[in-house]
Write a protein that holds these residues in place. Structure first.
Motif, PDB file in Angstrom:
ATOM      1  N   ASP A 172      88.444  80.555  32.831  1.00 14.47           N
ATOM      2  CA  ASP A 172      88.239  79.751  34.023  1.00 14.47           C
ATOM      3  C   ASP A 172      87.040  80.257  34.817  1.00 14.47           C
ATOM      4  OD1 ASP A 172      91.757  79.244  34.562  1.00 14.47           O
ATOM      5  OD2 ASP A 172      90.252  77.810  33.886  1.00 14.47           O
ATOM      6  N   TYR A 173      86.222  79.313  35.243  1.00 16.88           N
ATOM      7  CA  TYR A 173      85.118  79.602  36.148  1.00 16.88           C
ATOM      8  C   TYR A 173      85.351  78.826  37.441  1.00 16.88           C
ATOM      9  CZ  TYR A 173      82.606  81.638  32.208  1.00 16.88           C
ATOM     10  OH  TYR A 173      82.238  82.438  31.153  1.00 16.88           O
ATOM     11  N   TRP A 174      84.858  79.395  38.544  1.00 13.07           N
ATOM     12  CA  TRP A 174      85.084  78.796  39.858  1.00 13.07           C
ATOM     13  C   TRP A 174      83.775  78.661  40.616  1.00 13.07           C
ATOM     14  CZ3 TRP A 174      89.842  77.065  41.301  1.00 13.07           C
ATOM     15  CH2 TRP A 174      90.936  77.509  40.546  1.00 13.07           C
ATOM     16  N   GLY A 175      83.692  77.583  41.393  1.00 14.42           N
ATOM     17  CA  GLY A 175      82.603  77.466  42.335  1.00 14.42           C
ATOM     18  C   GLY A 175      82.955  78.214  43.612  1.00 14.42           C
ATOM     19  N   GLN A 176      81.998  78.243  44.538  1.00 12.00           N
ATOM     20  CA  GLN A 176      82.207  78.987  45.777  1.00 12.00           C
ATOM     21  C   GLN A 176      82.959  78.180  46.822  1.00 12.00           C
ATOM     22  OE1 GLN A 176      78.448  80.715  47.063  1.00 12.00           O
ATOM     23  NE2 GLN A 176      78.781  82.444  45.693  1.00 12.00           N
ATOM     24  N   GLY A 177      83.109  76.899  46.606  1.00 11.68           N
ATOM     25  CA  GLY A 177      83.887  76.082  47.518  1.00 11.68           C
ATOM     26  C   GLY A 177      83.027  75.301  48.491  1.00 11.68           C
ATOM     27  N   THR A 178      83.538  74.153  48.895  1.00 11.59           N
ATOM     28  CA  THR A 178      82.864  73.337  49.894  1.00 11.59           C
ATOM     29  C   THR A 178      83.919  72.857  50.901  1.00 11.59           C
ATOM     30  OG1 THR A 178      81.403  71.423  50.230  1.00 11.59           O
ATOM     31  CG2 THR A 178      83.083  71.195  48.524  1.00 11.59           C
ATOM     32  N   GLN A 179      83.569  72.955  52.167  1.00 12.32           N
ATOM     33  CA  GLN A 179      84.531  72.630  53.218  1.00 12.32           C
ATOM     34  C   GLN A 179      84.608  71.115  53.426  1.00 12.32           C
ATOM     35  OE1 GLN A 179      86.529  74.758  55.274  1.00 12.32           O
ATOM     36  NE2 GLN A 179      87.428  72.797  55.914  1.00 12.32           N
ATOM     37  N   VAL A 180      85.831  70.620  53.468  1.00 12.12           N
ATOM     38  CA  VAL A 180      86.092  69.229  53.828  1.00 12.12           C
ATOM     39  C   VAL A 180      86.977  69.246  55.071  1.00 12.12           C
ATOM     40  CG1 VAL A 180      87.250  67.085  53.177  1.00 12.12           C
ATOM     41  CG2 VAL A 180      85.856  68.332  51.499  1.00 12.12           C
ATOM     42  N   THR A 181      86.504  68.612  56.128  1.00  8.01           N
ATOM     43  CA  THR A 181      87.256  68.557  57.379  1.00  8.01           C
ATOM     44  C   THR A 181      87.444  67.097  57.765  1.00  8.01           C
ATOM     45  OG1 THR A 181      86.317  70.647  58.118  1.00  8.01           O
ATOM     46  CG2 THR A 181      87.361  69.265  59.783  1.00  8.01           C
ATOM     47  N   VAL A 182      88.708  66.718  57.958  1.00  5.10           N
ATOM     48  CA  VAL A 182      89.033  65.341  58.325  1.00  5.10           C
ATOM     49  C   VAL A 182      89.614  65.354  59.732  1.00  5.10           C
ATOM     50  CG1 VAL A 182      90.280  63.255  57.689  1.00  5.10           C
ATOM     51  CG2 VAL A 182      89.534  64.857  55.907  1.00  5.10           C
ATOM     52  N   SER A 183      88.932  64.685  60.639  1.00  2.62           N
ATOM     53  CA  SER A 183      89.386  64.650  62.028  1.00  2.62           C
ATOM     54  C   SER A 183      90.282  63.434  62.259  1.00  2.62           C
ATOM     55  CB  SER A 183      88.193  64.607  62.966  1.00  2.62           C
ATOM     56  OG  SER A 183      87.453  63.421  62.763  1.00  2.62           O
ATOM     57  N   SER A 184      91.239  63.605  63.158  1.00  2.82           N
ATOM     58  CA  SER A 184      92.189  62.516  63.432  1.00  2.82           C
ATOM     59  C   SER A 184      91.669  61.591  64.519  1.00  2.82           C
ATOM     60  CB  SER A 184      93.533  63.102  63.835  1.00  2.82           C
ATOM     61  OG  SER A 184      93.384  63.944  64.956  1.00  2.82           O
ATOM     62  N   LEU A 224      79.040  77.299  38.639  1.00  2.00           N
ATOM     63  CA  LEU A 224      79.458  76.001  39.174  1.00  2.00           C
ATOM     64  C   LEU A 224      78.963  75.880  40.601  1.00  2.00           C
ATOM     65  CD1 LEU A 224      83.178  75.928  37.947  1.00  2.00           C
ATOM     66  CD2 LEU A 224      81.191  74.895  36.849  1.00  2.00           C
ATOM     67  N   MET A 225      78.319  74.770  40.896  1.00  2.00           N
ATOM     68  CA  MET A 225      77.773  74.556  42.227  1.00  2.00           C
ATOM     69  C   MET A 225      78.323  73.248  42.791  1.00  2.00           C
ATOM     70  SD  MET A 225      75.883  75.572  44.682  1.00  2.00           S
ATOM     71  CE  MET A 225      74.873  76.851  43.924  1.00  2.00           C
ATOM     72  N   GLU A 226      79.086  73.385  43.889  1.00  2.00           N
ATOM     73  CA  GLU A 226      79.663  72.201  44.528  1.00  2.00           C
ATOM     74  C   GLU A 226      78.731  71.675  45.616  1.00  2.00           C
ATOM     75  OE1 GLU A 226      83.482  74.956  44.161  1.00  2.00           O
ATOM     76  OE2 GLU A 226      81.438  75.201  44.953  1.00  2.00           O
ATOM     77  N   SER A 227      78.870  70.400  45.902  1.00  2.00           N
ATOM     78  CA  SER A 227      78.162  69.792  47.023  1.00  2.00           C
ATOM     79  C   SER A 227      78.957  68.575  47.480  1.00  2.00           C
ATOM     80  CB  SER A 227      76.743  69.384  46.634  1.00  2.00           C
ATOM     81  OG  SER A 227      76.780  68.420  45.596  1.00  2.00           O
ATOM     82  N   GLY A 228      78.662  68.114  48.693  1.00  2.00           N
ATOM     83  CA  GLY A 228      79.250  66.872  49.174  1.00  2.00           C
ATOM     84  C   GLY A 228      80.325  67.017  50.228  1.00  2.00           C
ATOM     85  N   GLY A 229      80.683  68.221  50.595  1.00  2.00           N
ATOM     86  CA  GLY A 229      81.679  68.390  51.632  1.00  2.00           C
ATOM     87  C   GLY A 229      81.112  68.034  53.001  1.00  2.00           C
TER      88      GLY A 229
END
Length: 122
Positions: A110-122, A4-9
């Motif tokens: 279950d299979y997992w991707g490596q994760g993608t960081q999402v950061t929301v600034s205030s 699984l390959m994530e993108s878009g973070g």
């Protein structure tokens, strides 16, 4: 095996939007449900959204009405459209698939991707 390959973070201001994508690849016999989880620093991983089939979806209460999960069955890809993002949505987002590889006697697992960081600034 199934990969699984994530993108878009990325980094976005509060109120903004991001779209995450997760493509499954490898020797896949079938994929049942796909989902997005997230894990913020110091917190447990939590289920954000799951899509089982077609319109059968469920969401974490805090993202209902803001996030939408969808799936392209032809491409074995799942998406998470995130709108009206809040600082508390900041986390590493992980793609999950309950799938079976083509190997002989391969179990559904279950299979997992490596994760993608999402950061929301205030």
């Amino acid at each position: 095996q199934v990969q699984l390959m994530e993108s878009g973070g990325g980094l976005v201001q509060a109120g903004g939007s991001l779209r995450l994508s997760c493509a499954a690849s490898g020797s896949i016999r079938r994929i049942n449900d796909m989902a997005w989880y997230r894990q913020a620093p110091g917190k447990q991983r939590e289920l954000v959204a799951r899509i089982i089939s077609g319109d059968n979806t469920n969401y974490l209460d805090s993202v209902k009405g803001r996030f939408t999960i969808s799936r392209d069955y032809a491409k074995d890809t799942v998406y998470l459209q995130m709108n009206s993002l809040k600082p508390e949505d900041t986390a590493v987002y992980y793609c999950n698939a309950h799938a079976q590889a083509k190997s002989v006697l391969a179990p559904m697992r279950d299979y997992w991707g490596q994760g993608t960081q999402v950061t929301v600034s205030s």
